[in-house]
Design an enzyme around this catalytic site. Structure first.
Site, short mmCIF file in Angstrom:
data_model
loop_
_atom_site.label_atom_id
_atom_site.label_comp_id
_atom_site.label_asym_id
_atom_site.label_seq_id
_atom_site.Cartn_x
_atom_site.Cartn_y
_atom_site.Cartn_z
N ARG A 38 3.02 -1.01 3.95
CA ARG A 38 4.07 -0.14 4.46
C ARG A 38 3.40 0.89 5.37
NH1 ARG A 38 6.92 -3.56 2.90
NH2 ARG A 38 8.66 -3.48 1.45
N HIS B 32 7.04 -6.70 11.24
CA HIS B 32 7.25 -6.73 9.78
C HIS B 32 7.73 -8.11 9.30
CE1 HIS B 32 8.31 -4.12 6.07
NE2 HIS B 32 7.96 -5.35 5.71
N1 LIG Z 1 4.66 -6.96 5.63
C1 LIG Z 1 5.39 -7.77 4.90
O1 LIG Z 1 6.01 -8.70 5.42
C2 LIG Z 1 5.42 -7.58 3.43
C3 LIG Z 1 5.97 -8.59 2.60
C4 LIG Z 1 5.94 -8.43 1.24
C5 LIG Z 1 5.38 -7.29 0.68
N2 LIG Z 1 4.85 -6.32 1.49
C6 LIG Z 1 4.22 -5.13 0.90
O2 LIG Z 1 3.07 -5.54 0.19
C7 LIG Z 1 2.97 -4.70 -0.95
C8 LIG Z 1 2.06 -5.30 -1.98
O3 LIG Z 1 2.68 -6.44 -2.56
P1 LIG Z 1 2.22 -7.02 -3.96
O4 LIG Z 1 3.21 -8.03 -4.37
O5 LIG Z 1 0.79 -7.44 -3.91
O6 LIG Z 1 2.36 -5.69 -4.86
P2 LIG Z 1 2.18 -5.53 -6.44
O7 LIG Z 1 2.13 -6.83 -7.12
O8 LIG Z 1 3.18 -4.52 -6.86
O9 LIG Z 1 0.72 -4.89 -6.56
C9 LIG Z 1 0.38 -3.63 -6.07
C10 LIG Z 1 -1.14 -3.45 -6.11
O10 LIG Z 1 -1.46 -2.15 -5.60
C11 LIG Z 1 -2.20 -1.44 -6.58
N3 LIG Z 1 -1.85 -0.01 -6.56
C12 LIG Z 1 -0.63 0.53 -6.64
N4 LIG Z 1 -0.71 1.88 -6.62
C13 LIG Z 1 -2.04 2.18 -6.54
C14 LIG Z 1 -2.77 3.38 -6.49
N5 LIG Z 1 -2.16 4.58 -6.53
N6 LIG Z 1 -4.11 3.30 -6.41
C15 LIG Z 1 -4.72 2.10 -6.39
N7 LIG Z 1 -4.10 0.91 -6.43
C16 LIG Z 1 -2.76 0.96 -6.49
C17 LIG Z 1 -1.81 -2.04 -7.91
O11 LIG Z 1 -2.81 -1.76 -8.85
P3 LIG Z 1 -2.70 -2.32 -10.37
O12 LIG Z 1 -2.94 -3.81 -10.22
O13 LIG Z 1 -3.78 -1.66 -11.08
O14 LIG Z 1 -1.32 -2.01 -10.85
C18 LIG Z 1 -1.69 -3.51 -7.53
O15 LIG Z 1 -2.96 -4.11 -7.53
C19 LIG Z 1 4.43 -4.53 -1.38
O16 LIG Z 1 4.62 -3.40 -2.20
C20 LIG Z 1 5.13 -4.39 -0.05
O17 LIG Z 1 5.19 -3.03 0.31
C21 LIG Z 1 4.88 -6.46 2.84
#
Ligand SMILES: NC(=O)c1ccc[n+]([C@@H]2O[C@H](COP(=O)([O-])OP(=O)(O)OC[C@H]3O[C@@H](n4cnc5c(N)ncnc54)[C@H](OP(=O)(O)O)[C@@H]3O)[C@@H](O)[C@H]2O)c1
Length: 310
Positions: free
Chosen positions: A225, A273
């Site tokens: 984001r 995006h």
């Molecule tokens: N550009 C696009 O087309 C697109 C598409 C889909 C998603 N996204 C973005 O990609 C993001 C990530 O997706 P995901 O499915 O991998 O998310 P997720 O499964 O919710 O995982 C989030 C990761 O970030 C870590 N994290 C969260 N807060 C943190 C903090 N304060 N300090 C350190 N690490 C932190 C978490 O740590 P823990 O493992 O320890 O909980 C986890 O490893 C989504 O939230 C979305 O915003 C973008």
């Protein structure tokens, strides 16, 4: 009363999701909000960025499924129903995201932007290829998409490091966690990939001071984001060469306004995006499985914690 699932999205096809969900959920009516006869029959909502007040009529709601991975636009709402919230989570979405990041990392690791510039000048510009193992790739966020991507990068032979909130173990990835590790992590990332959710803790995390910790000439990839990064500071770092290249799929304002300086920078690749999207063919099975679990009295999978923000 026939249990009803209400669908809302301005980006995704209702007809496609309905066609895939219907055979998996016999006995459940799948419709859009305007076709609901009895609001009390609505037990499930599958939605991406529904308008404010959307949930109010559905007093019997049991499950809210976010039609995507990022829930930042959902969890901060003041009209959020007090029911379990899950997100779409499927391997194809991870694969699509990993493909995008892999493309961006390989493009930098193989100096492709330099060859693109040289070609425009009809210039034969030999740069000796580097071994992937000599390129340090830092992945911020090791969630469903981040972990998949980090493993894919490791398979390509890169020196992959990952950072998350809690401790993680991933084959071939050097994982660290917690704020106290962040500065050192940034300082040792030749290519930084941002894959964090947007939460109260991560908003503005990559400030001017933190971006300055990246090695001079590093490359930057953001697929999470825009608001996780100070976009003005990033633009300045790209202008003065402290960060040499960036691939940006997300921005602090979307669509990125036409007057934004990032558009004109030849060291920036901009995509609108779409690094990864929810894929109905595989996502529908997971949505249906959670609804069936609910019916069996089991806990739903891929639950989001609104307080944590992801
Ligand atoms: N550009 C696009 O087309 C697109 C598409 C889909 C998603 N996204 C973005 O990609 C993001 C990530 O997706 P995901 O499915 O991998 O998310 P997720 O499964 O919710 O995982 C989030 C990761 O970030 C870590 N994290 C969260 N807060 C943190 C903090 N304060 N300090 C350190 N690490 C932190 C978490 O740590 P823990 O493992 O320890 O909980 C986890 O490893 C989504 O939230 C979305 O915003 C973008």
């Amino acid at each position: 009363m026939i249990p009803t699932l209400v669908f809302y999205s301005q980006f995704d096809s209702f007809e496609e999701w309905q066609a895939l969900l219907a055979p998996l959920l016999p006995g459940v009516r799948i419709c859009q909000a305007e076709d609901v006869d009895d609001p009390d029959s609505v037990l499930y909502v599958l939605a991406w960025k529904p308008p404010h007040g959307f949930f109010a009529p559905y007093r019997q709601l049991q499950l809210l499924v976010n039609l995507g991975a990022g829930v930042d636009s959902l969890v901060g709402r003041d009209d959020l129903p007090k029911v379990p919230i899950t997100r779409v989570s499927d391997p194809d979405m991870g694969r699509m995201m990993a493909g995008y990041v892999l493309f961006a990392v390989l493009r930098y690791a193989r100096d492709i932007p330099a060859f693109e510039r040289a070609q425009r000048q009809r210039r034969w510009h030999y740069l000796h290829p580097r071994l992937p193992s000599s390129v340090r790739v830092g992945v911020l966020g090791l969630g469903e998409l981040g972990a998949y991507t980090a493993l894919e990068l490791a398979r390509q032979g890169f020196d992959v490091r990952g950072w998350s909130r809690s401790a993680k173990q991933l084959d071939g990835v050097n994982c660290v966690n917690g704020m106290e590790q962040l500065d050192g992590f940034l300082a040792s990332s030749d290519i930084l990939v941002v894959m964090l959710p947007l939460t109260a803790q991560t908003e503005g995390l990559l400030s001017a001071e933190r971006l300055a910790l990246l090695p001079t000439g590093s490359c930057f990839i953001n697929v999470s984001r825009g608001a996780v990064v100070d976009q003005q500071a990033l633009t300045a770092a790209l202008a003065n060469g402290q960060i040499s290249e960036a691939t940006l799929d997300v921005f602090d304002r979307e669509p990125l306004p036409p007057q934004d300086p990032l558009w004109a920078m030849d060291n920036v690749l901009i995509t609108p995006h779409l690094a990864s999207v929810a894929i109905p063919a595989t996502g529908a099975a997971q949505v249906a499985e959670n609804i069936l679990r609910l019916g069996r009295g089991e806990t739903v999978l891929h639950q989001v914690d609104p307080v944590r923000g992801y």
